[in-house]
Write an enzyme that holds these catalytic residues in place. Structure first.
Site, PDB file in Angstrom:
ATOM      1  N   TYR A 117     -13.767  -3.733  11.259  1.00 14.43           N
ATOM      2  CA  TYR A 117     -12.103  -2.678  11.154  1.00 14.43           C
ATOM      3  C   TYR A 117     -11.968  -3.427  12.346  1.00 14.43           C
ATOM      4  O   TYR A 117     -10.715  -3.179  12.270  1.00 14.43           O
ATOM      5  CB  TYR A 117     -12.386  -1.360  10.601  1.00 14.43           C
TER       6      TYR A 117
ATOM      7  N   SER B 149      -3.950  -1.026  14.902  1.00 12.57           N
ATOM      8  CA  SER B 149      -4.492   0.887  15.102  1.00 12.57           C
ATOM      9  C   SER B 149      -4.917   0.271  16.315  1.00 12.57           C
ATOM     10  O   SER B 149      -5.087  -0.592  17.532  1.00 12.57           O
ATOM     11  CB  SER B 149      -5.264   0.863  14.080  1.00 12.57           C
TER      12      SER B 149
ATOM     13  N   GLY C 281      -1.122   8.221   1.263  1.00 11.94           N
ATOM     14  CA  GLY C 281      -0.605   8.141   2.725  1.00 11.94           C
ATOM     15  C   GLY C 281       1.094   7.511   3.407  1.00 11.94           C
ATOM     16  O   GLY C 281       1.629   8.079   3.210  1.00 11.94           O
ATOM     17  N   ILE C 282       0.974   6.839   4.470  1.00  9.38           N
ATOM     18  CA  ILE C 282       1.750   6.415   5.040  1.00  9.38           C
ATOM     19  C   ILE C 282       2.803   5.390   4.416  1.00  9.38           C
ATOM     20  O   ILE C 282       3.834   5.696   5.240  1.00  9.38           O
ATOM     21  CB  ILE C 282       1.275   5.412   6.708  1.00  9.38           C
ATOM     22  N   GLY C 283       1.875   4.620   3.758  1.00  5.66           N
ATOM     23  CA  GLY C 283       2.613   3.766   2.914  1.00  5.66           C
ATOM     24  C   GLY C 283       3.294   3.719   2.277  1.00  5.66           C
ATOM     25  O   GLY C 283       4.894   4.332   1.882  1.00  5.66           O
TER      26      GLY C 283
ATOM     27  N   GLY D 211       0.946  -1.294   0.081  1.00  4.72           N
ATOM     28  CA  GLY D 211       0.424   0.145  -0.193  1.00  4.72           C
ATOM     29  C   GLY D 211       1.041   1.038  -0.045  1.00  4.72           C
ATOM     30  O   GLY D 211       0.793   2.641   0.680  1.00  4.72           O
ATOM     31  N   ALA D 212       1.972   1.218  -0.967  1.00  2.00           N
ATOM     32  CA  ALA D 212       2.538   2.450  -0.786  1.00  2.00           C
ATOM     33  C   ALA D 212       2.746   3.632  -1.701  1.00  2.00           C
ATOM     34  O   ALA D 212       3.113   4.090  -1.773  1.00  2.00           O
ATOM     35  CB  ALA D 212       4.352   1.516  -0.424  1.00  2.00           C
ATOM     36  N   ASN D 213       1.515   3.268  -2.394  1.00  2.00           N
ATOM     37  CA  ASN D 213       1.227   4.478  -3.466  1.00  2.00           C
ATOM     38  C   ASN D 213       0.941   5.836  -2.627  1.00  2.00           C
ATOM     39  O   ASN D 213       0.374   6.948  -3.899  1.00  2.00           O
ATOM     40  CB  ASN D 213       0.321   3.975  -4.496  1.00  2.00           C
TER      41      ASN D 213
END
Length: 334
Positions: free
Chosen positions: A200, A174, A49-51, A45-47
């Site tokens: 979640y 989280s 935000g945090i990633g 998920g690095a495209n």
């Protein structure tokens, strides 16, 4: 000068103090200056935000960084941007859809074939509070993407991580895990009325339990695994919450969020810290709230629940248990 106007120097001091307060509340920057030249890192998920910020931080420190994302157009753009900003040309995009076990297996197969070593795996990707969607394999989306996809990915890469030791696995959970509960009778919300928040929280609790059990299984291998709460950040993750959908919430909560909600850059500091800090070598099975180790929720430390969840998860994703703690990938049961 208008007596009702503060001098610019005073305004600057006030603003600067407010920023420092916000950064203090948010947890601050990674205290480690360690570099990782020549080490291979995978960030899911690095495209955005945090990633994306985690990938950027690790690229700055010399890592061979692999961005693993579902949207390849955005992934390629993020990789190009990171290469340009860091002048590190060892930043590459690879396709990974955590909502598809087939995609997870294809990604892992390519990594095993193309990469000599994998030193750091950052399981960052997540979906939050989405509608009652299901993955390609029929799992509730949040449980499937946030947890099961990463469970399978990690297990498929374990032999490579062991061969590359000392190596590290970082699982993004989280604070919401404290409100979670593992319902073994209905993990995929097929019997109950769907509760997007509870689903979640369950997925994030599962990540901490997975971390605990995996750490136990990895003792003596040179591979460590830790979970963390990065803090609440201004990212696309909250797009299904509706928090900023009204003018009232934006106006009333804006000042609070400015103080308490991290920028993606600041929220990436805990992941970076767990990935590089020399003082954390050998630290495993822990839960970090930001940059500090803390005790997770009681259910997250229940060893029996953790072992049962592992067994259930292995069955769901088609992992056949063999030789004690090791696993072997098998086709998904029909």
């Amino acid at each position: 000068m208008n007596r009702y106007l503060l001098p610019l120097s005073v305004l600057g001091t006030v603003a600067g103090g407010a920023v420092l307060l916000r950064d203090y509340v948010a947890g601050g920057a990674c205290p480690s200056k360690a570099t990782i030249h020549g080490k291979t890192v995978i960030v899911t998920g690095a495209n955005t935000g945090i990633g994306k910020q985690t990938a950027l931080e690790l690229a700055k420190r010399g890592g061979n960084v692999i961005l693993a994302c579902r949207d390849m157009e955005k992934c390629e753009a993020a990789a190009k941007e990171i290469r340009g900003e860091t002048l590190n040309h060892h930043v590459n995009a690879r396709h990974l859809d955590l909502a598809s076990l087939r995609s997870v297996r294809e990604f892992a197969t390519k990594i095993l074939a193309e990469e000599e070593q994998v030193h750091v795996l950052v399981n960052n990707a997540a979906v939050m509070r989405c509608p009652h969607w299901t993955t390609e394999d029929g799992f509730e989306m949040q449980f499937g993407v946030n947890y099961l996809g990463h469970f399978l990915l990690t297990n498929l890469l374990l032999d490579k991580l062991k061969a590359s030791a000392p190596s590290r696995i970082i699982n993004l959970s989280s604070l919401a895990h404290v409100a979670g509960h593992i319902d073994f009778d209905d993990l995929n919300w097929e019997k109950r009325k769907y509760d997007t928040k509870a689903a979640y929280c369950q997925s994030k609790l599962a990540i901490v339990l997975f971390t605990k059990e995996l750490s136990r299984r990895l003792q003596g291998t040179g591979v460590t695994v830790n979970a963390l709460h990065p803090g609440v950040a201004r990212t696309e993750l909250g797009r299904h919450t509706g928090l900023h959908s009204s003018a009232f919430s934006s106006f009333m909560l804006g000042p609070i969020f400015w103080l308490l909600v991290k920028s993606p850059q600041l929220a990436a500091q805990p992941s970076t810290y767990l990935a590089v800090a020399e003082e954390l070598e050998g630290v495993s099975g822990k839960y970090f709230d930001g940059l500090k180790e803390k005790a997770p929720a009681p259910e997250a430390e229940d060893e029996e629940v953790a072992r049962r969840l592992w067994a259930e998860s292995a069955h769901l994703v088609g992992l056949e248990m063999s030789h004690g703690s090791s696993v072997k990938g098998q086709p998904l049961p029909k």
